[in-house]
Design a protein around this motif. Structure first.
Motif, short mmCIF file in Angstrom:
data_model
loop_
_atom_site.label_atom_id
_atom_site.label_comp_id
_atom_site.label_asym_id
_atom_site.label_seq_id
_atom_site.Cartn_x
_atom_site.Cartn_y
_atom_site.Cartn_z
N GLU A 160 33.99 42.47 -10.06
CA GLU A 160 33.06 41.52 -10.21
C GLU A 160 32.21 41.34 -9.06
N LEU A 161 33.25 41.04 -7.97
CA LEU A 161 32.56 40.87 -6.92
C LEU A 161 31.76 42.05 -6.40
N VAL A 162 32.25 43.15 -6.63
CA VAL A 162 31.49 44.43 -6.02
C VAL A 162 29.82 44.43 -6.82
N ARG A 163 30.14 44.37 -8.39
CA ARG A 163 29.20 44.35 -8.92
C ARG A 163 27.97 43.19 -8.53
N SER A 164 28.35 41.97 -8.13
CA SER A 164 27.53 41.23 -7.52
C SER A 164 27.01 41.59 -6.36
N ARG A 165 27.68 42.06 -5.35
CA ARG A 165 26.95 42.78 -4.15
C ARG A 165 26.01 43.74 -4.15
N LEU A 166 26.39 44.52 -5.28
CA LEU A 166 25.55 45.69 -5.38
C LEU A 166 24.20 45.11 -6.45
N GLY A 167 24.11 43.90 -6.40
CA GLY A 167 22.56 43.25 -6.97
C GLY A 167 22.76 43.21 -8.15
N ARG A 168 23.68 43.21 -9.10
CA ARG A 168 23.96 43.44 -10.60
C ARG A 168 24.48 41.85 -11.05
N SER A 169 23.80 41.28 -12.05
CA SER A 169 24.31 39.92 -12.54
C SER A 169 25.25 40.13 -13.34
N LEU A 170 26.24 39.30 -13.72
CA LEU A 170 27.33 39.37 -14.50
C LEU A 170 27.02 39.50 -15.85
N PRO A 171 27.31 40.70 -16.68
CA PRO A 171 26.83 41.00 -17.90
C PRO A 171 27.67 40.21 -18.97
N ILE A 172 27.13 39.68 -19.92
CA ILE A 172 27.79 38.58 -21.07
C ILE A 172 27.25 39.27 -22.24
N GLU A 173 28.10 38.94 -23.39
CA GLU A 173 27.68 39.38 -24.76
C GLU A 173 27.98 38.16 -25.54
N PRO A 174 27.27 37.05 -25.60
CA PRO A 174 27.35 35.67 -26.31
C PRO A 174 27.89 36.04 -27.82
N ALA A 175 28.82 35.39 -28.43
CA ALA A 175 29.05 35.40 -29.66
C ALA A 175 29.57 33.76 -30.12
N PRO A 176 29.58 33.53 -31.34
CA PRO A 176 29.94 32.31 -31.97
C PRO A 176 31.35 32.24 -31.41
N MET A 177 31.97 31.20 -30.93
CA MET A 177 33.39 30.97 -30.71
C MET A 177 33.77 29.63 -30.24
N ASP A 178 35.00 29.17 -30.50
CA ASP A 178 35.52 27.93 -30.47
C ASP A 178 36.27 27.87 -28.98
N MET A 179 35.72 26.95 -28.07
CA MET A 179 36.24 26.73 -26.48
C MET A 179 37.69 26.29 -26.79
N ALA A 180 37.99 25.52 -27.85
CA ALA A 180 39.48 24.75 -28.03
C ALA A 180 40.50 26.06 -28.28
N GLU A 181 40.09 26.97 -29.03
CA GLU A 181 40.95 28.20 -29.62
C GLU A 181 41.21 29.01 -28.26
N ALA A 182 40.09 29.19 -27.25
CA ALA A 182 40.36 30.04 -26.37
C ALA A 182 41.07 29.21 -25.12
N ALA A 183 40.92 27.89 -25.24
CA ALA A 183 41.76 27.36 -24.05
C ALA A 183 43.30 27.13 -24.48
N HIS A 184 43.66 27.02 -25.67
CA HIS A 184 44.98 27.10 -26.34
C HIS A 184 45.66 28.67 -25.97
N ALA A 185 44.90 29.51 -26.03
CA ALA A 185 45.33 31.01 -25.90
C ALA A 185 45.54 30.97 -24.17
N VAL A 186 44.81 30.76 -23.67
CA VAL A 186 44.91 30.83 -22.17
C VAL A 186 46.01 29.84 -21.46
N ILE A 187 46.31 28.63 -22.29
CA ILE A 187 47.35 27.94 -21.84
C ILE A 187 48.70 28.44 -22.00
N ALA A 188 48.72 29.16 -23.42
CA ALA A 188 49.77 29.70 -23.75
C ALA A 188 50.19 30.77 -22.87
#
Length: 375
Positions: free
Chosen positions: A211-239
């Motif tokens: 990700e660091l190299v991508r930014s230094r080469l002038g490319r923005s961070l690619p994202i693919e937005p989709a409907p999601m629940d932040m609480a579910e993601a937080a539970h998974a990361v904490i686990a």
């Protein structure tokens, strides 16, 4: 004869001496023909001569001597920059490239002074103007050379990070297979678990590096937005954090609707880095609080921990890449490359959000992220 006239009249002779000197810069010069050795020398000299004939006030001269003047010579800058790029590509190091300009300056002054019959005060002004022009060309060459060095380094890191992913995946899959197919006990099970945990750490580090190299080469961070629940993601990361650090026990508080349209993988990266940072630097791994709060058009995420406060100077650069914390500088062990918070900032920017950090002895350290529900 004025110096600008002398350069134009004797430019081929001067470039011949440039070539003879460039031939001595080995091993790079051993594989270069005459055209490559002479490179942009003639263009630099002629551009310098043209620059010397342009009117210049004392104020402009003083500013240019400090590198502050707005006056530029496009042809001189272009020739200097092209020379720096090409010298990098053929294997000259920075000291060798700058030595060419030192020799060029000395050669021109020596030949010109030898040709003078009755020196005039105006000739000293000519020398000043010539030195200014050569310094400008040198500055452009050095900048272009440095840019090529940085790009080459970043490309190397990109290739290294990409190639490391395959063996890491092989190790990860092998440990997963061992755990599924073989009834491991005692030390054997502990060893496989350590390998699995270490592989996860290395995978995160490689991902952050890319990700660091991508930014230094002038490319923005690619994202693919989709409907999601932040609480579910937080539970998974904490686990996952608790699995890797059994002594940790972060608290999750969810207030209101925390669903939105984000990139699930990037949000996981953001949560992993913020929670991991709080666990690593907090004074108590069980005293880390993650709060999600739904707002009308956004979701607010805060990660809080107690511990040594971050200084104001450190806060100013905390999201810069490869910045090490005070604990790491004192020799404390870490599995981080110093890219975690840099990645967090990039993820927030890609989602058009904001991030702030506050830290003091009484209230602890708090990272606050606000992400719009829809991009």
């Amino acid at each position: 004869m004025r110096l600008s006239e002398f350069i134009v009249l004797h430019v081929d002779r001067i470039v011949d001496e440039w070539e003879l000197f460039a031939e001595t810069i080995t091993p790079a010069a051993e594989l270069m023909d005459s055209a490559a050795l002479r490179d942009h020398a003639k263009a630099i000299l002629l551009a310098a001569a043209r620059d010397m004939t342009m009117p210049q006030t004392p104020g402009e001269q003083a500013a240019k001597a400090k590198g502050e003047g707005p006056e530029k010579t496009p042809s001189l800058d272009q020739a200097g920059a092209s020379h720096g790029e090409l010298r990098h590509n053929v294997g000259f190091d920075l000291v060798q490239m700058t030595s060419e300009f030192r020799h060029l300056r000395a050669c021109v002054i020596r030949l010109w002074v030898a040709s003078l019959v009755s020196p005039d005060m105006a000739y000293f002004q000519d020398m000043i103007r010539f030195n200014e022009a050569i310094d400008e060309a040198l500055a452009e060459s050095t900048a272009a050379y440095a840019e090529q060095v940085n790009r080459s380094r970043d490309l190397f890191l990109a290739i290294l990070g990409h190639d490391l992913r395959a063996p890491l995946q092989a190790v990860s899959m092998s440990t997963e297979l061992l755990l599924r197919k073989t009834a491991l006990e005692g030390d054997a099970l502990a060893c496989v678990t350590h390998i699995q945990r270490g592989t996860r750490h290395m995978t995160v580090m490689v991902s952050d590096l890319l990700e660091l190299v991508r930014s230094r080469l002038g490319r923005s961070l690619p994202i693919e937005p989709a409907p999601m629940d932040m609480a579910e993601a937080a539970h998974a990361v904490i686990a996952e954090a608790c699995a890797g650090n059994p002594e940790s026990d972060p608290t999750l508080e969810v207030l209101g609707d925390v669903r939105g349209n984000w990139d699930p993988g990037r949000i996981a990266q953001l949560l992993q880095n913020l929670i991991g940072n709080a666990l690593q630097h907090g004074s108590d791994k069980r005293d880390v609080t993650v709060t999600l709060k739904g707002e009308p058009d956004a979701v607010c995420l805060t990660v809080h921990n107690h511990g040594s406060p971050i200084s104001e100077d450190a806060i100013a650069t905390i999201f810069d890449p490869l910045v090490r914390s005070a604990d790491e500088q004192l020799g404390q062990p870490s599995t981080s490359l110093g890219l975690g918070l840099f990645i967090v900032k990039e993820v927030v920017n890609a989602h058009q959000g904001t991030i702030e950090v506050s830290s003091n002895e009484e209230d602890g350290t708090r990272f606050t992220v606000v992400l719009p529900r829809k991009l």
